[in-house]
Design a protein around this motif. Structure first.
Motif, short mmCIF file in Angstrom:
data_model
loop_
_atom_site.label_atom_id
_atom_site.label_comp_id
_atom_site.label_asym_id
_atom_site.label_seq_id
_atom_site.Cartn_x
_atom_site.Cartn_y
_atom_site.Cartn_z
N ARG A 367 0.76 -1.07 -0.07
CA ARG A 367 0.15 0.04 0.07
C ARG A 367 0.73 1.33 -0.06
N TYR A 368 1.98 1.40 0.59
CA TYR A 368 2.97 2.23 0.77
C TYR A 368 3.63 2.57 -0.51
N LEU A 369 3.82 1.52 -0.96
CA LEU A 369 4.70 1.76 -2.18
C LEU A 369 3.79 2.26 -3.36
N ASP A 370 2.52 1.69 -3.45
CA ASP A 370 1.41 2.09 -4.37
C ASP A 370 1.11 3.69 -4.28
N LEU A 371 1.18 4.24 -2.98
CA LEU A 371 0.65 5.71 -2.94
C LEU A 371 1.86 6.34 -3.48
N LEU A 408 9.16 18.59 -11.03
CA LEU A 408 8.06 17.36 -10.95
C LEU A 408 8.39 16.55 -9.75
N ALA A 409 9.89 16.44 -9.49
CA ALA A 409 10.31 15.62 -8.40
C ALA A 409 9.66 16.22 -7.06
N VAL A 410 10.17 17.42 -6.89
CA VAL A 410 9.84 18.26 -5.61
C VAL A 410 8.22 18.01 -5.40
N GLU A 411 7.50 18.43 -6.45
CA GLU A 411 6.06 18.15 -6.26
C GLU A 411 5.49 16.86 -5.75
N SER A 412 6.26 15.79 -6.57
CA SER A 412 5.78 14.57 -6.08
C SER A 412 6.34 14.28 -4.48
N ALA A 413 7.43 14.84 -4.13
CA ALA A 413 7.75 14.66 -2.62
C ALA A 413 6.73 15.24 -1.82
N LEU A 414 6.43 16.47 -2.05
CA LEU A 414 5.46 17.27 -1.31
C LEU A 414 4.12 16.44 -1.25
N ARG A 415 3.44 15.76 -2.30
CA ARG A 415 2.36 15.02 -2.32
C ARG A 415 2.68 13.79 -1.43
N ASN A 416 3.81 13.19 -1.72
CA ASN A 416 3.93 12.03 -0.95
C ASN A 416 3.84 12.34 0.72
N ILE A 417 4.44 13.33 1.04
CA ILE A 417 4.63 13.74 2.17
C ILE A 417 3.09 13.83 2.89
N PHE A 423 -1.83 7.94 5.17
CA PHE A 423 -1.38 6.35 5.06
C PHE A 423 -1.28 6.03 6.60
N GLN A 424 -1.04 7.06 7.60
CA GLN A 424 -0.93 6.49 8.97
C GLN A 424 -2.35 6.00 9.24
N HIS A 425 -3.38 6.61 9.06
CA HIS A 425 -4.63 6.39 9.45
C HIS A 425 -5.12 5.03 8.73
N GLU A 426 -4.52 4.40 7.89
CA GLU A 426 -4.89 3.10 7.19
C GLU A 426 -4.08 2.09 7.89
N LEU A 427 -3.23 2.33 8.72
CA LEU A 427 -2.47 1.36 9.35
C LEU A 427 -3.32 0.42 10.19
N ASN A 436 -0.95 0.79 19.98
CA ASN A 436 0.44 0.89 19.88
C ASN A 436 0.96 0.78 18.28
N LEU A 437 0.34 1.55 17.77
CA LEU A 437 0.49 1.74 16.19
C LEU A 437 1.88 2.52 16.16
N PRO A 438 2.85 2.07 15.50
CA PRO A 438 4.08 2.77 15.32
C PRO A 438 3.85 4.18 14.34
N GLN A 439 4.56 5.28 14.55
CA GLN A 439 4.56 6.38 13.87
C GLN A 439 5.35 6.41 12.57
N LEU A 440 4.97 6.24 11.41
CA LEU A 440 5.89 6.26 10.12
C LEU A 440 6.22 7.27 9.84
N LYS A 441 7.29 7.72 9.58
CA LYS A 441 8.03 9.08 8.92
C LYS A 441 8.76 8.83 7.84
N GLN A 442 8.63 9.50 6.75
CA GLN A 442 9.39 9.34 5.50
C GLN A 442 10.42 10.45 5.19
N ARG A 443 11.28 9.77 4.78
CA ARG A 443 12.77 10.63 4.44
C ARG A 443 13.00 10.79 3.02
#
Length: 601
Positions: A367-371, A408-417, A423-427, A436-443
């Protein structure tokens, strides 16, 4: 005879003709090289040294003439207005009464001493040049490979030795003449005559040596020119002969191939027009028959092309698949282009994934990779590879317009953030965990610059990818987010070329594996979403970093503290305040240039 043997026979004949000519040419080139080596390393320097010897010897003679002139004037001046029957002591005593004459004599003595020093210096230079020439000739004689060259060099050496001896005689006689003050006039005249004879002999031997070297040089040049002419004629003859043979024999082979090839050409034209039902009947068992059968196999393969594209489009970007199957040069060949490299990763996901079941982990990753991938591909990006939860992607021609990669790359990054919050709500549904759900953070790290793009790999397995410093920088920037507590870091060129987005300066760093520093930034907001608060943060960060780079530690601390007061959760300001504490405790690094060196990936 089969076509392969016919062609091989033609090639073999042409090869032997060209090989013979090439061997002869190479031999002549070696001969030319030896002659040129002899000219450049022996004759030309020797001619130069002989010329120098002549010039310096002439200066030496002039020094001697001036010295004799000053000696004559000294003898005359010391006797001027004085009696000839006085002893030298009496003359010296009487000179005390003639201060003007005494001063003139002193000047003459000084000039005489200068000329004698110059005479000795010129003599020394002549000796050094002659020794150098002798050593050069001896070394060349030892290295010479041909008897002719050795004989020529052997003839030069005695001449050089004779010149050196003649010069030593001249020098000795000249010093004797100058240093002999109280000698009779007849004896002086005889010595001067002998000295003139020595000068004449020295000049004659120098002329003989110059003519000798000139003759040898001219002979070497003529020999080299002859070898060059022979090599040229051999190449022309071989080229003409091989060309005529190739044309004659090739025309015979082509005549036997042309008829069945016409049928193949007609069939290929029908395939080009989209008729994949073409089937040709092989009419021989030679290579043309084999080619006909291969043609039929190729047509069958073309029928499967669309199916292959549909299948592999799930594993590679469909645009790359189309280029690979169609063998488009611009899509597959490795070449240097301006690219924007994109790297993303989930912070501490390896540790976090231990909380999930295997099935839940697969669902989370898919799901994460698809988003994340959808935002990249929707904006013309190419997914290079997945490495666990990490994504590597890039933007480059021909997949996007040149100049728009960074935006295009920065826009994609902002949308993914932004997607990460959803995505956190779908966990809970993906993992089955309700607490005790982990807090996922993207870099995310983004870098723009030159890179090599194309199909890389072995003959059996390839990967369509990008390589270069830009790619490495993007990967390092992704990891550098850990240092600054950021989610997105971009390089200077990405920030300069991305449009419609405002950035905040983060630091000037030198990442591991690179020698040049780079300024890094993080995206603040899109231009339409900028507020006065964000604009103040942007300006304050620039000012604080400027003070930090200039080692104005007090100003930098004050500015970063102000940022932290206005934004208590700002991790960047905390990082720099910690650095300032470290600098205060341990002192600034030597040769401080404002660059912070990251030692880890």
């Amino acid at each position: 005879m089969r076509i392969a043997w016919k062609i091989f026979g033609i090639s073999l004949i042409v090869f032997f003709v060209m090989a013979a000519a090439a061997a002869f040419s190479i031999f002549k080139i070696f001969e030319i090289n030896k002659e040129l080596h002899l000219i450049s390393n022996v004759y030309s320097p020797l001619r130069h040294e002989v010329t120098q010897v002549e010039v310096i010897a002439l200066e030496e003679e002039l020094d001697l003439e001036r010295a004799e002139k000053y000696l004559a004037e000294l003898r005359a001046d010391r006797l001027e207005v004085l009696s000839y029957d006085k002893s030298p002591e009496e003359i010296d005593a009487l000179l005390q009464d003639h201060p003007a004459l005494q001063a003139r004599i002193k000047r003459l003595e000084e000039r005489l001493e200068q000329d004698l020093l110059a005479f000795e210096e010129h003599a020394r230079k002549v000796t050094e040049l002659l020794k150098s020439a002798e050593e050069r000739v001896a070394a060349a004689q030892d290295a010479a490979t041909s008897i002719h060259d050795r004989l020529e060099l052997a003839a030069l050496y005695p001449t050089l030795v004779a010149i050196e001896t003649q010069h030593d005689n001249f020098h000795a006689h000249a010093l004797h003449l100058v240093q002999s003050v109280d000698i009779p006039a007849a004896t002086r005249e005889r010595l001067e005559t002998q000295l003139e004879e020595e000068e004449t002999k020295l000049s004659a031997r120098l002329d003989q040596l110059r003519e000798h070297v000139t003759r040898f040089t001219d002979q070497s040049i003529e020999t080299a020119a002859l070898h060059e002419q022979q090599a040229l004629y051999a190449s022309i003859a071989a080229t003409a002969a091989s060309g005529a043979l190739a044309l004659l024999l090739s025309s015979l082979v082509i005549a036997g191939i042309l008829r069945p090839m016409k049928a193949l050409t007609s069939g290929a034209r029908r395939v080009e027009e989209g008729d994949f039902a073409v089937q040709l009947q092989p009419r021989s068992s030679d290579e043309i028959g084999t080619l006909t059968r291969s043609f039929n196999t190729m047509v069958e393969g073309l029928r499967s092309t669309q199916k292959i594209k549909d299948t592999f489009g799930q594993y590679l970007d469909p645009r790359v698949v189309s280029g690979l199957i169609a063998d488009h040069e611009d899509a597959t060949a490795g070449e240097k282009k301006v690219v924007t490299a994109y790297f993303s990763d989930l912070a501490d996901f390896t540790t976090i994934s231990e909380q999930f079941t295997p099935a839940g982990l697969v669902r989370v990753l898919n799901r994460y990779l698809d988003l994340m991938s959808s935002e990249i591909t929707d904006r013309q990006g190419v997914i290079d590879k997945y490495i666990g939860d990490a994504i590597m992607a890039f933007w480059a021609q021909p997949f996007c317009d040149d100049g728009g990669q960074a935006t295009l790359a920065v826009e994609s990054a902002l949308r993914n953030i932004e997607h990460m919050r959803d995505f956190q709500h779908e966990l809970p549904d993906l993992t089955g965990l309700q607490k005790n759900l982990p807090q996922l953070k993207q870099r995310i790290g983004i870098a723009t610059g030159d890179a090599v793009i194309g199909s890389i790999g072995s003959e059996k397995t390839k990967n369509y990818t990008i390589m270069g410093d830009t790619v490495n920088l993007g990967a390092r920037l992704e990891g550098a987010n850990k240092v600054y507590g950021t989610q997105l870091l971009v390089c200077q060129r990405t920030r300069d070329t991305a449009s419609g987005i405002e950035f905040r300066a983060v630091d000037k760093i030198q990442v591991k594996g690179k020698t040049e520093p780079t300024s890094v930034y993080t995206a603040l907001a899109r231009e339409n979403d900028m507020t006065e608060e964000l604009a103040a943060l942007q300006a304050g960060s620039e000012e604080a970093l400027h003070a930090f780079a200039e080692a104005r530690w007090t100003d930098a601390r004050s500015l970063f503290e102000t940022i932290l007061q206005q934004h208590p959760d700002d991790q960047i300001a905390r990082v720099f305040l910690n650095r300032l504490k470290l600098i205060e405790a341990q002192g600034a690094p030597e040769n401080w240039d404002g660059v912070w060196h990251l030692t880890s990936k």
